[in-house]
Design a protein around this motif. Structure first.
Motif, PDB file in Angstrom:
ATOM      1  N   LEU A  74      11.847  19.621  96.690  1.00  0.00           N
ATOM      2  CA  LEU A  74      12.151  20.785  95.864  1.00  0.00           C
ATOM      3  C   LEU A  74      11.941  20.589  94.364  1.00  0.00           C
ATOM      4  CD1 LEU A  74      15.191  22.542  97.555  1.00  0.00           C
ATOM      5  CD2 LEU A  74      12.970  23.507  96.971  1.00  0.00           C
ATOM      6  N   LEU A  75      12.173  19.392  93.852  1.00  0.00           N
ATOM      7  CA  LEU A  75      11.994  19.206  92.408  1.00  0.00           C
ATOM      8  C   LEU A  75      10.558  19.480  91.952  1.00  0.00           C
ATOM      9  CD1 LEU A  75      14.290  16.148  91.551  1.00  0.00           C
ATOM     10  CD2 LEU A  75      14.604  18.552  90.928  1.00  0.00           C
ATOM     11  N   PRO A  76       9.527  18.928  92.630  1.00  0.00           N
ATOM     12  CA  PRO A  76       8.162  19.298  92.259  1.00  0.00           C
ATOM     13  C   PRO A  76       7.882  20.789  92.465  1.00  0.00           C
ATOM     14  CG  PRO A  76       8.155  17.285  93.560  1.00  0.00           C
ATOM     15  CD  PRO A  76       9.538  17.867  93.653  1.00  0.00           C
ATOM     16  N   ALA A  77       8.441  21.367  93.539  1.00  0.00           N
ATOM     17  CA  ALA A  77       8.247  22.796  93.806  1.00  0.00           C
ATOM     18  C   ALA A  77       8.845  23.642  92.690  1.00  0.00           C
ATOM     19  CB  ALA A  77       8.873  23.167  95.150  1.00  0.00           C
ATOM     20  N   ILE A  78      10.017  23.256  92.221  1.00  0.00           N
ATOM     21  CA  ILE A  78      10.675  23.978  91.131  1.00  0.00           C
ATOM     22  C   ILE A  78       9.845  23.899  89.855  1.00  0.00           C
ATOM     23  CG2 ILE A  78      12.654  23.855  89.567  1.00  0.00           C
ATOM     24  CD1 ILE A  78      14.363  23.139  92.048  1.00  0.00           C
ATOM     25  N   LEU A  79       9.340  22.706  89.558  1.00  0.00           N
ATOM     26  CA  LEU A  79       8.516  22.530  88.353  1.00  0.00           C
ATOM     27  C   LEU A  79       7.239  23.355  88.440  1.00  0.00           C
ATOM     28  CD1 LEU A  79       7.937  21.134  85.677  1.00  0.00           C
ATOM     29  CD2 LEU A  79       6.968  19.207  86.950  1.00  0.00           C
ATOM     30  N   LEU A  80       6.579  23.338  89.587  1.00  0.00           N
ATOM     31  CA  LEU A  80       5.343  24.107  89.765  1.00  0.00           C
ATOM     32  C   LEU A  80       5.616  25.604  89.701  1.00  0.00           C
ATOM     33  CD1 LEU A  80       3.741  21.968  92.599  1.00  0.00           C
ATOM     34  CD2 LEU A  80       2.766  22.340  90.316  1.00  0.00           C
ATOM     35  N   SER A  81       6.759  26.025  90.226  1.00  0.00           N
ATOM     36  CA  SER A  81       7.144  27.435  90.140  1.00  0.00           C
ATOM     37  C   SER A  81       7.334  27.853  88.687  1.00  0.00           C
ATOM     38  CB  SER A  81       8.439  27.665  90.927  1.00  0.00           C
ATOM     39  OG  SER A  81       8.893  28.990  90.778  1.00  0.00           O
ATOM     40  N   LEU A  82       7.951  26.988  87.897  1.00  0.00           N
ATOM     41  CA  LEU A  82       8.174  27.276  86.475  1.00  0.00           C
ATOM     42  C   LEU A  82       6.855  27.390  85.725  1.00  0.00           C
ATOM     43  CD1 LEU A  82      10.173  27.577  84.128  1.00  0.00           C
ATOM     44  CD2 LEU A  82      10.137  25.084  83.891  1.00  0.00           C
ATOM     45  N   VAL A  83       5.935  26.459  85.986  1.00  0.00           N
ATOM     46  CA  VAL A  83       4.620  26.499  85.334  1.00  0.00           C
ATOM     47  C   VAL A  83       3.866  27.770  85.730  1.00  0.00           C
ATOM     48  CG1 VAL A  83       2.353  25.388  85.193  1.00  0.00           C
ATOM     49  CG2 VAL A  83       4.441  23.987  85.157  1.00  0.00           C
ATOM     50  N   ILE A  88       2.261  23.999  96.853  1.00  0.00           N
ATOM     51  CA  ILE A  88       1.199  24.981  96.588  1.00  0.00           C
ATOM     52  C   ILE A  88       1.778  26.395  96.633  1.00  0.00           C
ATOM     53  CG2 ILE A  88      -0.946  25.988  97.456  1.00  0.00           C
ATOM     54  CD1 ILE A  88      -1.703  23.199  98.484  1.00  0.00           C
ATOM     55  N   GLY A  89       2.621  26.650  97.634  1.00  0.00           N
ATOM     56  CA  GLY A  89       3.244  27.967  97.751  1.00  0.00           C
ATOM     57  C   GLY A  89       4.110  28.291  96.553  1.00  0.00           C
ATOM     58  N   ALA A  90       4.861  27.307  96.061  1.00  0.00           N
ATOM     59  CA  ALA A  90       5.742  27.532  94.909  1.00  0.00           C
ATOM     60  C   ALA A  90       4.941  27.901  93.664  1.00  0.00           C
ATOM     61  CB  ALA A  90       6.580  26.283  94.645  1.00  0.00           C
ATOM     62  N   PHE A  91       3.802  27.255  93.466  1.00  0.00           N
ATOM     63  CA  PHE A  91       2.981  27.565  92.288  1.00  0.00           C
ATOM     64  C   PHE A  91       2.380  28.967  92.397  1.00  0.00           C
ATOM     65  CE2 PHE A  91      -1.154  27.688  90.136  1.00  0.00           C
ATOM     66  CZ  PHE A  91      -0.745  27.441  88.837  1.00  0.00           C
ATOM     67  N   ILE A  92       1.821  29.283  93.565  1.00  0.00           N
ATOM     68  CA  ILE A  92       1.177  30.584  93.743  1.00  0.00           C
ATOM     69  C   ILE A  92       2.197  31.722  93.654  1.00  0.00           C
ATOM     70  CG2 ILE A  92      -0.056  32.067  95.384  1.00  0.00           C
ATOM     71  CD1 ILE A  92      -1.419  29.537  96.453  1.00  0.00           C
ATOM     72  N   VAL A  93       3.298  31.577  94.367  1.00  0.00           N
ATOM     73  CA  VAL A  93       4.316  32.620  94.357  1.00  0.00           C
ATOM     74  C   VAL A  93       4.998  32.699  92.989  1.00  0.00           C
ATOM     75  CG1 VAL A  93       6.500  33.368  95.369  1.00  0.00           C
ATOM     76  CG2 VAL A  93       4.687  32.495  96.845  1.00  0.00           C
ATOM     77  N   THR A 119      13.933  28.789  98.857  1.00  0.00           N
ATOM     78  CA  THR A 119      13.401  30.018  98.249  1.00  0.00           C
ATOM     79  C   THR A 119      14.251  30.446  97.070  1.00  0.00           C
ATOM     80  OG1 THR A 119      12.381  30.813 100.294  1.00  0.00           O
ATOM     81  CG2 THR A 119      12.967  32.475  98.655  1.00  0.00           C
ATOM     82  N   LYS A 120      15.566  30.383  97.199  1.00  0.00           N
ATOM     83  CA  LYS A 120      16.447  30.797  96.106  1.00  0.00           C
ATOM     84  C   LYS A 120      16.255  29.905  94.877  1.00  0.00           C
ATOM     85  CE  LYS A 120      17.947  34.324  97.977  1.00  0.00           C
ATOM     86  NZ  LYS A 120      17.339  35.568  97.484  1.00  0.00           N
ATOM     87  N   LEU A 121      16.154  28.587  95.096  1.00  0.00           N
ATOM     88  CA  LEU A 121      15.964  27.669  93.972  1.00  0.00           C
ATOM     89  C   LEU A 121      14.623  27.908  93.279  1.00  0.00           C
ATOM     90  CD1 LEU A 121      17.426  24.430  95.580  1.00  0.00           C
ATOM     91  CD2 LEU A 121      18.251  25.510  93.474  1.00  0.00           C
ATOM     92  N   ILE A 122      13.578  28.096  94.073  1.00  0.00           N
ATOM     93  CA  ILE A 122      12.243  28.336  93.518  1.00  0.00           C
ATOM     94  C   ILE A 122      12.195  29.686  92.817  1.00  0.00           C
ATOM     95  CG2 ILE A 122       9.824  28.760  94.155  1.00  0.00           C
ATOM     96  CD1 ILE A 122      10.282  26.682  96.449  1.00  0.00           C
ATOM     97  N   ASN A 123      12.785  30.697  93.440  1.00  0.00           N
ATOM     98  CA  ASN A 123      12.777  32.039  92.874  1.00  0.00           C
ATOM     99  C   ASN A 123      13.596  32.110  91.591  1.00  0.00           C
ATOM    100  OD1 ASN A 123      12.097  34.745  92.803  1.00  0.00           O
ATOM    101  ND2 ASN A 123      13.762  35.385  94.122  1.00  0.00           N
ATOM    102  N   SER A 140      11.435  30.618  88.832  1.00  0.00           N
ATOM    103  CA  SER A 140      10.349  31.497  88.391  1.00  0.00           C
ATOM    104  C   SER A 140      10.890  32.689  87.618  1.00  0.00           C
ATOM    105  CB  SER A 140       9.516  31.973  89.588  1.00  0.00           C
ATOM    106  OG  SER A 140      10.281  32.729  90.499  1.00  0.00           O
ATOM    107  N   ASN A 141      12.068  33.175  87.994  1.00  0.00           N
ATOM    108  CA  ASN A 141      12.704  34.254  87.239  1.00  0.00           C
ATOM    109  C   ASN A 141      13.014  33.822  85.806  1.00  0.00           C
ATOM    110  OD1 ASN A 141      12.825  36.469  88.985  1.00  0.00           O
ATOM    111  ND2 ASN A 141      14.684  35.762  89.977  1.00  0.00           N
ATOM    112  N   VAL A 142      13.587  32.635  85.677  1.00  0.00           N
ATOM    113  CA  VAL A 142      13.959  32.134  84.357  1.00  0.00           C
ATOM    114  C   VAL A 142      12.716  31.876  83.497  1.00  0.00           C
ATOM    115  CG1 VAL A 142      15.017  30.200  83.120  1.00  0.00           C
ATOM    116  CG2 VAL A 142      16.153  31.173  85.132  1.00  0.00           C
TER     117      VAL A 142
END
Length: 252
Positions: free
Chosen positions: A76-85, A142-147, A181-185, A188-190
């Motif tokens: 999740l940590l890499p997913a969170i970072l990619l979601s933020l980017v 990959i999903g975290a970055f795209i979404v 999903t909640k953590l990634i979302n 991305s919201n922030v």
């Protein structure tokens, strides 16, 4: 921007429903973003103000899910970072796109997102075809970055799309996918919120009032089981989509 009582009466109840829906299975943006448009906010302001209320509301359901789920932080940590980017890139892209194009995209994007919400068994994990830990991480990242990019650029259906990726392709169990999903979302919201904040695209009075209703909706929704929630979610989204189409097609 000047607001009236009707703006609050339109937005706040719909944002409560949005939080309720989003906490259950994603797709809350299908309700929240149109609510701000219905209330007469310019599209950029609607996007920014929606990020304010949804970020605060999502925090509530995220905390509740995290307290009841074991979290794989290596995934999740890499997913969170990619979601933020991705979210930061997407939200900056939004600000250079013509506002009329963004508004008309609602006609295309919202029905596509709603299609996935209406599909039966879309949120049921398939345990018969597990994937390796390495593949699960790659798919999730990959999903975290795209979404995340999509969430920053526009947003409606973000949680639904992420759940589909994590359950349908990464083969996570339902609760694990919902928490991820909640953590990634939330991230991305922030990320998008910071961009809109720095560019002055938030109506603070309406956004903070709506945030209280979003928190209440997320708290209520996160208490329900996915299957029970779907019966309520689908009619709400359909109703809002009909109102949205009428507003766009017959005058904004």
């Amino acid at each position: 921007m000047e607001l009236n009582l009707m703006s609050f009466l339109i937005v706040c109840p719909l944002v409560f429903l949005s939080g309720f829906v989003d906490a259950i299975g994603g797709g809350g943006g299908l309700i929240a973003l149109p609510a701000y448009v219905f209330a007469g906010l310019p599209m950029y302001m609607a996007l920014g103000t929606n990020k304010l209320s949804s970020s605060i509301g999502t925090l509530v359901s995220t905390v509740r899910y995290c307290r009841h789920t074991k979290i794989d932080w290596k995934l999740l940590l890499p997913a969170i970072l990619l979601s933020l980017v991705g979210s930061t890139c997407g939200s900056n892209l939004t600000l250079i796109v013509d506002e009329n194009i963004l508004k008309n995209l609602l006609i295309i994007i919202l029905p596509v997102a709603a299609f996935f919400v209406f599909r039966k068994n879309v949120f049921i994990a398939d345990d018969a075809h597990p994937v390796s830990c390495h593949r699960k991480r790659i798919i999730s990242w990959i999903g975290a970055f795209i979404v995340g990019t999509y969430d920053g650029f526009y947003g409606p259906g973000t949680g639904t799309f992420m759940l589909i990726i994590l359950i349908g392709f990464a083969r996570m169990c339902t609760m694990e996918a919902a928490t991820a999903t909640k953590l990634i979302n939330l991230t991305s919201n922030v990320g998008a919120l910071m961009t809109f904040l720095l560019n002055g695209k938030i109506v603070w009075g309406l956004g903070l009032a709506a945030a209280l209703f979003s928190m209440a909706g997320h708290y209520a929704g996160s208490s329900l089981v996915l299957k029970n929630g779907e019966k309520i979610v689908r009619p709400i989204i359909l109703f809002v989509l009909v109102l949205l189409f009428i507003k766009i097609l017959f005058g904004q």
